[in-house]
Design a protein around this motif. Structure first.
Motif, short mmCIF file in Angstrom:
data_model
loop_
_atom_site.label_atom_id
_atom_site.label_comp_id
_atom_site.label_asym_id
_atom_site.label_seq_id
_atom_site.Cartn_x
_atom_site.Cartn_y
_atom_site.Cartn_z
N GLY A 99 0.82 -1.21 0.00
CA GLY A 99 0.00 0.00 0.00
C GLY A 99 0.85 1.26 0.00
N LEU A 100 1.91 1.25 0.79
CA LEU A 100 2.81 2.41 0.80
C LEU A 100 3.50 2.59 -0.55
CD1 LEU A 100 4.44 1.99 4.34
CD2 LEU A 100 2.83 3.78 3.62
N ALA A 101 3.87 1.47 -1.18
CA ALA A 101 4.52 1.56 -2.50
C ALA A 101 3.59 2.16 -3.54
CB ALA A 101 4.97 0.16 -2.94
N ALA A 102 2.28 1.97 -3.35
CA ALA A 102 1.32 2.50 -4.32
C ALA A 102 1.21 4.02 -4.28
CB ALA A 102 -0.06 1.88 -4.06
N LYS A 103 1.84 4.65 -3.30
CA LYS A 103 1.79 6.11 -3.25
C LYS A 103 2.42 6.73 -4.48
CE LYS A 103 2.34 10.02 -0.16
NZ LYS A 103 2.71 10.48 1.19
N GLY A 104 3.30 5.98 -5.14
CA GLY A 104 3.91 6.47 -6.37
C GLY A 104 2.90 6.64 -7.50
N LEU A 105 1.70 6.10 -7.32
CA LEU A 105 0.65 6.21 -8.35
C LEU A 105 -0.16 7.49 -8.20
CD1 LEU A 105 -0.66 2.53 -8.24
CD2 LEU A 105 1.00 3.51 -9.83
N VAL A 106 0.11 8.27 -7.15
CA VAL A 106 -0.60 9.53 -6.91
C VAL A 106 0.20 10.68 -7.50
CG1 VAL A 106 -1.55 11.07 -5.13
CG2 VAL A 106 -1.54 8.58 -4.76
N PRO A 107 -0.42 11.59 -8.27
CA PRO A 107 -1.84 11.67 -8.62
C PRO A 107 -2.16 11.13 -10.01
CG PRO A 107 -0.81 13.76 -9.10
CD PRO A 107 0.30 12.84 -8.62
N ALA A 108 -1.16 10.59 -10.71
CA ALA A 108 -1.37 10.19 -12.10
C ALA A 108 -2.44 9.12 -12.24
CB ALA A 108 -0.05 9.70 -12.70
N VAL A 109 -2.45 8.14 -11.34
CA VAL A 109 -3.40 7.03 -11.42
C VAL A 109 -4.49 7.15 -10.38
CG1 VAL A 109 -3.64 4.51 -11.26
CG2 VAL A 109 -1.62 5.51 -12.37
N LEU A 110 -4.12 7.41 -9.12
CA LEU A 110 -5.07 7.50 -8.02
C LEU A 110 -5.10 8.92 -7.46
CD1 LEU A 110 -4.10 4.25 -6.07
CD2 LEU A 110 -6.02 4.53 -7.66
N THR A 111 -6.29 9.40 -7.14
CA THR A 111 -6.40 10.67 -6.43
C THR A 111 -6.00 10.44 -4.97
OG1 THR A 111 -8.70 10.27 -5.79
CG2 THR A 111 -8.31 11.37 -7.91
N PRO A 112 -5.60 11.48 -4.26
CA PRO A 112 -5.22 11.31 -2.84
C PRO A 112 -6.30 10.62 -1.99
CG PRO A 112 -4.44 13.42 -3.61
CD PRO A 112 -5.27 12.85 -4.73
N VAL A 124 -5.45 -1.37 -10.35
CA VAL A 124 -4.47 -1.40 -9.26
C VAL A 124 -4.82 -2.51 -8.27
CG1 VAL A 124 -3.56 -0.12 -7.29
CG2 VAL A 124 -3.86 1.03 -9.49
N GLU A 125 -6.09 -2.65 -7.95
CA GLU A 125 -6.50 -3.67 -6.99
C GLU A 125 -6.32 -5.08 -7.56
OE1 GLU A 125 -9.64 -1.37 -4.11
OE2 GLU A 125 -10.44 -2.81 -5.54
N ALA A 126 -6.53 -5.24 -8.85
CA ALA A 126 -6.30 -6.54 -9.48
C ALA A 126 -4.82 -6.93 -9.37
CB ALA A 126 -6.74 -6.50 -10.94
N VAL A 127 -3.94 -5.96 -9.58
CA VAL A 127 -2.51 -6.23 -9.43
C VAL A 127 -2.17 -6.57 -7.98
CG1 VAL A 127 -0.21 -5.21 -9.59
CG2 VAL A 127 -1.89 -4.80 -11.41
N LEU A 128 -2.75 -5.82 -7.04
CA LEU A 128 -2.51 -6.06 -5.62
C LEU A 128 -2.94 -7.47 -5.22
CD1 LEU A 128 -1.80 -4.98 -2.75
CD2 LEU A 128 -4.16 -4.15 -2.60
N LEU A 129 -4.14 -7.88 -5.65
CA LEU A 129 -4.63 -9.21 -5.31
C LEU A 129 -3.76 -10.30 -5.93
CD1 LEU A 129 -6.75 -11.01 -3.99
CD2 LEU A 129 -8.17 -10.74 -6.05
N THR A 130 -3.36 -10.10 -7.17
CA THR A 130 -2.50 -11.08 -7.85
C THR A 130 -1.17 -11.24 -7.13
OG1 THR A 130 -3.49 -10.54 -10.00
CG2 THR A 130 -1.35 -11.64 -10.02
N VAL A 131 -0.58 -10.13 -6.73
CA VAL A 131 0.71 -10.18 -6.02
C VAL A 131 0.56 -10.94 -4.70
CG1 VAL A 131 2.45 -8.78 -4.82
CG2 VAL A 131 1.64 -8.10 -7.10
#
Length: 344
Positions: A90-103, A242-249
Motif C-alpha cells: 500500500g505504501l509503495a502504491a503512493k507512487g501512483l498519486v496523482p497520475a493514477v489514483l487521487t489522494p 491497481v486492486e487486481a494487481v494487488l490481489l495477484t501479487v
C-alpha cells in the motif's frame, strides 16, 4: 455430467450482499440523510458499530484461539502477510498519486491494506480446496482480533491526519466504539455464547443490516459534502486495475512463500486464502470511526476489492480441489461456492 465438469463454476460468484451494499450507496446518493435525519443516522450508526464489535467479541472462542497457538508459524505467516506485506504494498502504491489514483482514493487503498483478514470466506474457500480448515479458522480469528488494535494504530501511523483527522479524540472513539464493546463481548461470552449460537442466522442479518446502516450514513455524508465529484469512471477503472494487481501479487506471494517456508499443501492453502483477503465486515465500521465524513471514499476500494477477491478465490479454490493430494484418495468436496460469499 462428470464430476470434473460440476467442479467448474457455472457463473461468477456475485455476492448478493455486495448488491445490497451498492443499493445502499444508490439510496444514499438519491436520498442522503441531512440535518436532523443525519444526526439520527449518526447516532444509530454509532450504536450499530458498538453492537457489531460486541458480537464479534462474544463469538470469538478464546479456547479455540489458544489451541491454535500450537500452529504458531502458520499464524505468524498470515499475520505478516496481512499487517506487514499488505501495508508495504500500500505504501509503495503512493507512487501512483496523482497520475493514477487521487489522494482520497489512495487513502482508501492504503486503508484497505491495513484491514484484517476475513473469517467466513477464508474457511469456506480452504474447505473447498481441501486445505487445513482448523488452521484457517484460527488464522482468521487471530487476524480479526489483532485488527481491533493494529488496524487503527497502523492507520494513525501511515495515513495520519491527512485522511481522517486522526487525533487523541479519534483514538478515544476507537477505544469506546470498537475495543470496549469487543472486550465486553469476550467477558460475557460465557453467558451469551449459547444464545448467539442458537440464533446465528438471525444475528447474521443483524450484522449485515448494521453494516448497511454504516454504509448509508457514510455515503450520505459524502453526498452532502460533494466529494463524489472527485471520482470519475476513468479513475474507478484505474482503481480496479491497481486492486487486481494487488490481489495477484498477494495470492502469488502467499502461495509460493508458504512453499518456501516448508509448509505442506493443506497449510499453504490456508495461508493463501487467509493471507490474501480483507474483511469487509470489519473494515466498514472501522472506516466510519476513523475517517468520519470522508468514509465514503475510504471504503470504496475495500468494497471493490472484496467482490474481486471472492470471484478470483472461488476459481482458485475449485482448481485446488482438483489437485492430486499425495497419500489421500478422498474425493473433492462439492460444497457450493455461495458459502464463501458470507460477509467477512
Amino acid at each position: 455430467m462428470s464430476r470434473r465438469t460440476t467442479l467448474l463454476p457455472s457463473r461468477p460468484p456475485i455476492d448478493p450482499y455486495i448488491a445490497a451494499l451498492l443499493g445502499t450507496v444508490g439510496l444514499a446518493a438519491l436520498l442522503p440523510a441531512s440535518g436532523t435525519a443525519a444526526s439520527v443516522a449518526d447516532g444509530a450508526s454509532t450504536a450499530a458499530i458498538a453492537l457489531l464489535f460486541f458480537l464479534y467479541g462474544a463469538r470469538l472462542s478464546t479456547r479455540e484461539a489458544l489451541d491454535g497457538l500450537k500452529h504458531w508459524r502458520l499464524h505468524l505467516s498470515v499475520l505478516a502477510a496481512t499487517f506487514v506485506v499488505f501495508p508495504l504494498l500500500g505504501l509503495a502504491a503512493k507512487g501512483l498519486v496523482p497520475a493514477v489514483l487521487t489522494p482520497p482514493l489512495y487513502s482508501g487503498l492504503l486503508f484497505l491494506c491495513l484491514v484484517p483478514s476475513t473469517v467466513q470466506s477464508s474457511i469456506a474457500f480452504t474447505s473447498i480446496a481441501r486445505g487445513n480448515v482448523p488452521a484457517a479458522i484460527c488464522a482468521g480469528s487471530f487476524s480479526s482480533l489483532a485488527g481491533i488494535v493494529l488496524t487503527p494504530l497502523l492507520a494513525a501511523l501511515l495515513i495520519g491526519g491527512g485522511a481522517g483527522g486522526f487525533s487523541a479524540d479519534s483514538l478515544l472513539k476507537i477505544v469506546l466504539q470498537l475495543l470496549v464493546p469487543f472486550l465486553a463481548g469476550q467477558l460475557l461470552r460465557r453467558w451469551v455464547g449459547g444464545f448467539l449460537v442458537r440464533r446465528k442466522k438471525v444475528l447474521g442479518y443483524v450484522d449485515r443490516g448494521s453494516i448497511l446502516l454504516v454504509v448509508y450514513t457514510a455515503f450520505s455524508h459524502g453526498m452532502v459534502a460533494g466529494i463524489w465529484h472527485q471520482v470519475t469512471p476513468a479513475r474507478l477503472g484505474l482503481l480496479l486495475l491497481v486492486e487486481a494487481v494487488l490481489l495477484t501479487v498477494m495470492l502469488t506471494l502467499t502461495w509460493f512463500g508458504a512453499q518456501r517456508l516448508g509448509f505442506d499443501r493443506a497449510d499453504g492453502i490456508a495461508i493463501q486464502f487467509a493471507g490474501s483477503k480483507k474483511s469487509l465486515a470489519a473494515g466498514l465500521p472501522m472506516a466510519s470511526v476513523l475517517f468520519g465524513a470522508q468514509a465514503s471514499l475510504a471504503v470504496l476500494p475495500l468494497m471493490l476489492f472484496h467482490q474481486m477477491q471472492l470471484m478470483v478465490c472461488a476459481v482458485i479454490a475449485k482448481r485446488r480441489a482438483r489437485d492430486p493430494e499425495p497419500g489421500s484418495a478422498a474425493a473433492p468436496p462439492e460444497r457450493a461456492t455461495e458459502a464463501a460469499t458470507a460477509s467477512g
